[in-house]
Design a protein around this motif. Structure first.
Motif, PDB file in Angstrom:
ATOM      1  N   LYS A  44       0.855  -1.188   0.000  1.00 18.09           N
ATOM      2  CA  LYS A  44       0.000   0.000   0.000  1.00 18.09           C
ATOM      3  C   LYS A  44       0.892   1.238   0.000  1.00 18.09           C
ATOM      4  O   LYS A  44       0.979   1.981   0.983  1.00 18.09           O
ATOM      5  CB  LYS A  44      -0.893  -0.017   1.245  1.00 18.09           C
ATOM      6  N   LEU A  45       1.587   1.427  -1.113  1.00 15.75           N
ATOM      7  CA  LEU A  45       2.609   2.456  -1.230  1.00 15.75           C
ATOM      8  C   LEU A  45       2.535   3.062  -2.624  1.00 15.75           C
ATOM      9  O   LEU A  45       1.825   2.567  -3.492  1.00 15.75           O
ATOM     10  CB  LEU A  45       3.994   1.823  -1.082  1.00 15.75           C
ATOM     11  N   GLU A  46       3.353   4.103  -2.831  1.00 13.49           N
ATOM     12  CA  GLU A  46       3.550   4.611  -4.170  1.00 13.49           C
ATOM     13  C   GLU A  46       4.050   3.448  -5.036  1.00 13.49           C
ATOM     14  O   GLU A  46       4.859   2.640  -4.587  1.00 13.49           O
ATOM     15  CB  GLU A  46       4.598   5.730  -4.164  1.00 13.49           C
ATOM     16  N   TYR A  69       7.670   2.294  -5.037  1.00 14.20           N
ATOM     17  CA  TYR A  69       8.245   1.716  -3.825  1.00 14.20           C
ATOM     18  C   TYR A  69       7.630   0.373  -3.444  1.00 14.20           C
ATOM     19  O   TYR A  69       8.118  -0.301  -2.546  1.00 14.20           O
ATOM     20  CB  TYR A  69       8.086   2.685  -2.639  1.00 14.20           C
ATOM     21  N   LYS A  98      10.857   8.490   3.530  1.00 12.68           N
ATOM     22  CA  LYS A  98      10.794   7.062   3.284  1.00 12.68           C
ATOM     23  C   LYS A  98      11.211   6.248   4.498  1.00 12.68           C
ATOM     24  O   LYS A  98      10.691   5.175   4.759  1.00 12.68           O
ATOM     25  CB  LYS A  98      11.695   6.707   2.090  1.00 12.68           C
ATOM     26  N   LEU A 118       3.815   8.137   2.980  1.00  9.26           N
ATOM     27  CA  LEU A 118       3.212   9.306   2.323  1.00  9.26           C
ATOM     28  C   LEU A 118       1.775   9.503   2.805  1.00  9.26           C
ATOM     29  O   LEU A 118       1.347  10.606   3.127  1.00  9.26           O
ATOM     30  CB  LEU A 118       3.234   9.099   0.804  1.00  9.26           C
ATOM     31  N   HIS A 130       6.501  14.996  -5.965  1.00  8.38           N
ATOM     32  CA  HIS A 130       6.948  13.737  -5.365  1.00  8.38           C
ATOM     33  C   HIS A 130       7.813  12.970  -6.362  1.00  8.38           C
ATOM     34  O   HIS A 130       7.539  13.024  -7.561  1.00  8.38           O
ATOM     35  CB  HIS A 130       5.716  12.904  -4.973  1.00  8.38           C
ATOM     36  N   ALA A 178       7.974   9.794  -6.935  1.00  8.73           N
ATOM     37  CA  ALA A 178       7.436   8.525  -7.453  1.00  8.73           C
ATOM     38  C   ALA A 178       6.323   8.774  -8.471  1.00  8.73           C
ATOM     39  O   ALA A 178       5.340   9.454  -8.167  1.00  8.73           O
ATOM     40  CB  ALA A 178       6.901   7.670  -6.316  1.00  8.73           C
ATOM     41  N   PRO A 179       6.434   8.193  -9.670  1.00  8.41           N
ATOM     42  CA  PRO A 179       5.348   8.316 -10.647  1.00  8.41           C
ATOM     43  C   PRO A 179       4.038   7.797 -10.056  1.00  8.41           C
ATOM     44  O   PRO A 179       4.024   6.738  -9.430  1.00  8.41           O
ATOM     45  CB  PRO A 179       5.800   7.417 -11.805  1.00  8.41           C
ATOM     46  N   GLY A 180       2.969   8.545 -10.241  1.00  8.06           N
ATOM     47  CA  GLY A 180       1.672   8.079  -9.766  1.00  8.06           C
ATOM     48  C   GLY A 180       1.381   8.391  -8.310  1.00  8.06           C
ATOM     49  O   GLY A 180       0.293   8.092  -7.821  1.00  8.06           O
ATOM     50  N   ALA A 181       2.326   9.017  -7.585  1.00  5.95           N
ATOM     51  CA  ALA A 181       2.072   9.311  -6.167  1.00  5.95           C
ATOM     52  C   ALA A 181       0.804  10.153  -5.983  1.00  5.95           C
ATOM     53  O   ALA A 181       0.009   9.871  -5.077  1.00  5.95           O
ATOM     54  CB  ALA A 181       3.292   9.982  -5.526  1.00  5.95           C
ATOM     55  N   PHE A 237      -2.170   7.882  -6.369  1.00 10.35           N
ATOM     56  CA  PHE A 237      -2.257   7.036  -5.172  1.00 10.35           C
ATOM     57  C   PHE A 237      -2.959   7.795  -4.056  1.00 10.35           C
ATOM     58  O   PHE A 237      -3.883   7.279  -3.415  1.00 10.35           O
ATOM     59  CB  PHE A 237      -0.838   6.626  -4.772  1.00 10.35           C
ATOM     60  N   HIS A 287      -7.053   7.722  -1.836  1.00 12.94           N
ATOM     61  CA  HIS A 287      -7.169   7.530  -0.394  1.00 12.94           C
ATOM     62  C   HIS A 287      -7.616   8.752   0.403  1.00 12.94           C
ATOM     63  O   HIS A 287      -7.971   8.620   1.555  1.00 12.94           O
ATOM     64  CB  HIS A 287      -5.836   7.029   0.167  1.00 12.94           C
TER      65      HIS A 287
END
Lengths: 420, 309
Positions: free
Chosen positions: A311-313, A316, B88, B93, B112, B114-117, B120, B124
């Motif tokens: 359940k992360l980016e 990762y 991290k 996050l 951020h 990370a792609p798609g952060a 994501f 949520h």
């Protein structure tokens, strides 16, 4: 125990394809007939029930030892039973890895209603460098040798492994995945990876290692199982190698038969798997390869992982999804128009046993009852609380399926769905 | 009269918005550009809105541009920056953002690695999310301000030819530009050394060239990207010296073409590497207009998304 009105699916049985009653006592199939009078024991009568010999998965990931928060042998075998498997071969990527006689005996001792077959590492400490004590592990009960998810990068080690295993006609299992060519790759290399701005894992990363492995196999004349192929090119290479008479077999993960690269377009980490989900053209070739026998069996690619690494980016998150409990449902729901049921069942039963050189049970009077009971019509929805695996990393929660495992019988023990 | 509302409550990427959304953002930005050129540059539009700028990766100009846009709309602003590595190690996050949202934040602007952060997060949490750059995925506000700046120079972009030069492989700006320009009907070419161009980029409907001069001959606009050595863990080019020689754009090269090309750059420029100073400072260059337009375009986006709360 009496199984009522079950269609027998077993090519080696005189009752193949017929609806029968099957009487089992003390773990032995006592009688098979079109009608058997009610007995004192348990009677199982399920609509549209089929019975085959017990299913076997050629390579699941265990959490034990070392990652018990992901899966223990208790939860792993429970998940296997619920998925219809009476046998599982367990990959050695544990901590410590399965690399000594003692490790092998420990894994083997975890057998219950589900037979647990240890796979030992090829390299010491699973480090990809020097050979582990393969002969000793074989004598302790290893069914094959593999560095599992850590594909063998060194061609020298691969050659020595294949050579050494010839001592006792052992089987080497390698998942072809070139780390240099797949470096930083998150998903299949293609339109989707490009549009998501992520490094891709090209088909080349699989095929170039597979070519190397097949060359080494031809050179050593040993025995190789290519685990979890995913590309059109791999199917071609294996088909050619089989034609040349090399002792090679192959498996494909169920996810790679059903889902393509579009599945990751919303960054759902439960579709982040190895091998990555590829193009529709790859799926087409894999399905064809299964049909013509190029690919021997279907694997669950069961990889339990906790929420904390899922359940992360996307970048990762770890690779993997659980699979034992949904493999049949996925196949029956999505592929029943491509394959007759007996063809599918073969890929889950006799063929994986043949790859590992295990005895193949049969549905005949007087034989040990090693059976899986399932319905190809039962409709159900996957709910989190129904999952026996300790980890719940699957994208299929809430998914509706047609076809469900009803129970298994093995070694005079049985497990049935609570509703049966 | 076009749309008056965006089709989405987040700006996660150009991929996820429509041509009508882009046009609405441009029309709104036209108004805000007029506002920020007034003696009093501030309007009360977002007076009751709290915005958190979460920067998990270094940024100077994008962060300042957003902050100015927010302040000129009278929003309340909080800033958070952290190196991704320290985050991290500790909090996830999701935890970080949920903590900040507990303090009643309405909108989140996030950069951020990370792609798609941002996608994501959007799955949520409740707040409106604006992607200020997610790894090598998208940088939608940059693409919008780039296209807005091109539109100022050329009018409608339908059929116009835009070439993007440099490290396409590691560039979120390139990707968002491609999506945005294609949606607006422009033709797009990418140009650079093959090791810095994704193998499947053609499937996004763009031309590919490895020859700078050819690409310059072809285009109306040259959008030149920074060579981002900090994003390259392995060497994709032999040296900066060789890159400048064969892939850099200088005045002599432009003069040899006998045509007017608009030069753009998302900044910060490596002067003397991808662009020579005499090109960056020439009348061809609209680099500083891009920066000015950045504030107006970001005001438009914040304003329109606030309406979708």
């Amino acid at each position: 125990m009496l199984l009522k009105n079950v269609v027998v699916i077993d090519k080696n049985s005189p009752h193949n394809g017929k609806k029968r009653d099957v009487l089992i006592e003390k773990g032995i199939i006592q009688q098979i007939a079109s009608k058997i009078k009610e007995t004192k024991g348990k009677i199982v009568d399920v609509k549209n029930a089929h019975v085959s010999i017990g299913w076997l998965d050629i390579g699941v990931q265990s959490g034990e030892p070392g990652y018990e928060h992901r899966e223990t042998f208790q939860t792993l075998t429970a998940a296997a039973a619920a998925g219809g498997y009476t046998g599982i071969a367990v990959l050695p990527n544990t901590n410590p890895p399965i690399q000594t006689k003692t490790d092998v005996l420990f894994v083997k001792s975890q057998s219950n209603i589900v037979d647990v077959y240890p796979i030992g590492v090829v390299s010491k400490n699973n480090a990809g460098k020097d050979l582990a004590e393969l002969y000793d592990m074989k004598n302790a009960g290893c069914v094959a040798f593999s560095d599992g998810q850590r594909s063998i990068q060194s061609s020298g080690l691969m050659k020595r492994g294949l050579e050494y295993l010839k001592t006792f006609n052992g089987l080497l299992i390698n998942y072809p995945h070139d780390h240099e060519l797949a470096k930083d790759g998150q998903v299949n290399e293609g339109k989707v990876s490009t549009s998501l701005g992520m490094k891709g894992i090209p088909n080349l990363a699989e095929e170039s290692m597979l070519k190397r492995d097949l060359d080494l196999l031809a050179y050593t004349q040993s025995k190789l199982h290519v685990h979890n192929v995913s590309t059109e090119g791999s199917v071609k290479l294996i088909r050619e190698a089989k034609k040349q008479g090399l002792k090679v077999t192959a498996s494909v993960p169920v996810f790679n038969l059903i889902f393509n690269q579009e599945a990751v377009a919303t960054f759902n980490t439960n579709y982040k798997v190895l091998p990555p989900l590829r193009q529709p053209s790859d799926i087409k070739a894999l399905l064809k390869g299964l049909k013509d026998g190029t690919i021997d069996c279907i694997s669950t690619n069961h990889t339990p992982l906790e929420d904390e690494v899922k359940k992360l980016e996307f970048l990762y998150a770890d690779f993997g999804t659980i699979g034992l409990e949904t493999t049949f449902a996925l196949l029956n729901t999505h592929l029943s128009k491509f394959y007759a049921l007996p063809t599918l069942i073969e890929k889950l039963t006799s063929l994986p046993r043949k790859v590992l050189g295990l005895p193949i049970p049969s549905i005949k009077e007087g034989m040990d009852a090693n059976l899986t009971l399932f319905s190809n019509q039962l409709e159900w929805t996957l709910e989190k609380q129904d999952i026996y695996s300790k980890s719940k990393n699957t994208p299929l929660l809430g998914e509706k399926f047609i076809g469900r495992v009803v129970g298994i019988i093995n070694k005079d023990q049985h497990w049935f769905l609570p509703s049966v | 009269m076009g749309a008056t509302q965006l089709s989405t409550k987040h700006l996660l990427g150009i991929k996820y918005i429509t041509k009508e959304d882009i046009q609405l953002i441009f029309e709104t930005a036209d108004n805000f550009k007029e506002v920020i050129n007034r003696p009093i540059k501030k309007v009360p539009s977002l007076r009751d809105v709290t915005i958190a700028n979460l920067f998990f990766e270094n940024s100077t100009r994008t962060r300042i541009s957003f902050e100015l846009a927010e302040k000129r709309l009278s929003a309340d602003v909080v800033n958070f920056s952290a190196s991704s590595s320290s985050v991290k190690k500790g909090e996830t996050l999701l935890d970080t953002v949920n903590n900040i949202l507990s303090m009643k934040v309405d909108m989140v602007v996030m950069r951020h690695p990370a792609p798609g952060a941002p996608s994501f997060l959007a799955q949520h949490i409740d707040a409106n999310i604006i992607n200020a750059g997610d790894g090598t995925h998208e940088h939608p506000t940059q693409a919008l301000l780039d296209a807005f700046s091109m539109r100022e120079q050329l009018g409608d972009l339908e059929g116009k030819r835009i070439a993007i030069f440099g490290d396409i492989l590691h560039s979120r700006v390139a990707l968002s530009n491609i999506f945005c320009l294609k949606k607006l009907g422009a033709e797009v070419m990418v140009c650079g050394p093959p090791t810095l161009i994704p193998k499947h980029i053609g499937e996004l409907g763009v031309e590919v060239s490895y020859n700078v001069k050819e690409a310059l001959k072809w285009c109306d606009v040259a959008n030149v990207l920074r060579i981002q050595l900090e994003r390259q863990d392995i060497k994709y080019i032999p040296s900066i010296r060789e890159y400048t020689q064969y892939f850099g754009i200088n005045k002599a090269l432009l003069d040899s073409l006998n045509k007017k090309i608009i030069i753009m750059h998302p900044g910060p420029i490596n002067r003397g590497v991808e662009l020579s100073s005499d090109v960056a400072d020439s009348e061809h260059s609209i680099i500083l207009q891009q920066v000015e337009n950045g504030v107006a375009v970001r005001m438009a986006i914040l304003f329109l998304l606030a309406d979708k709360r």
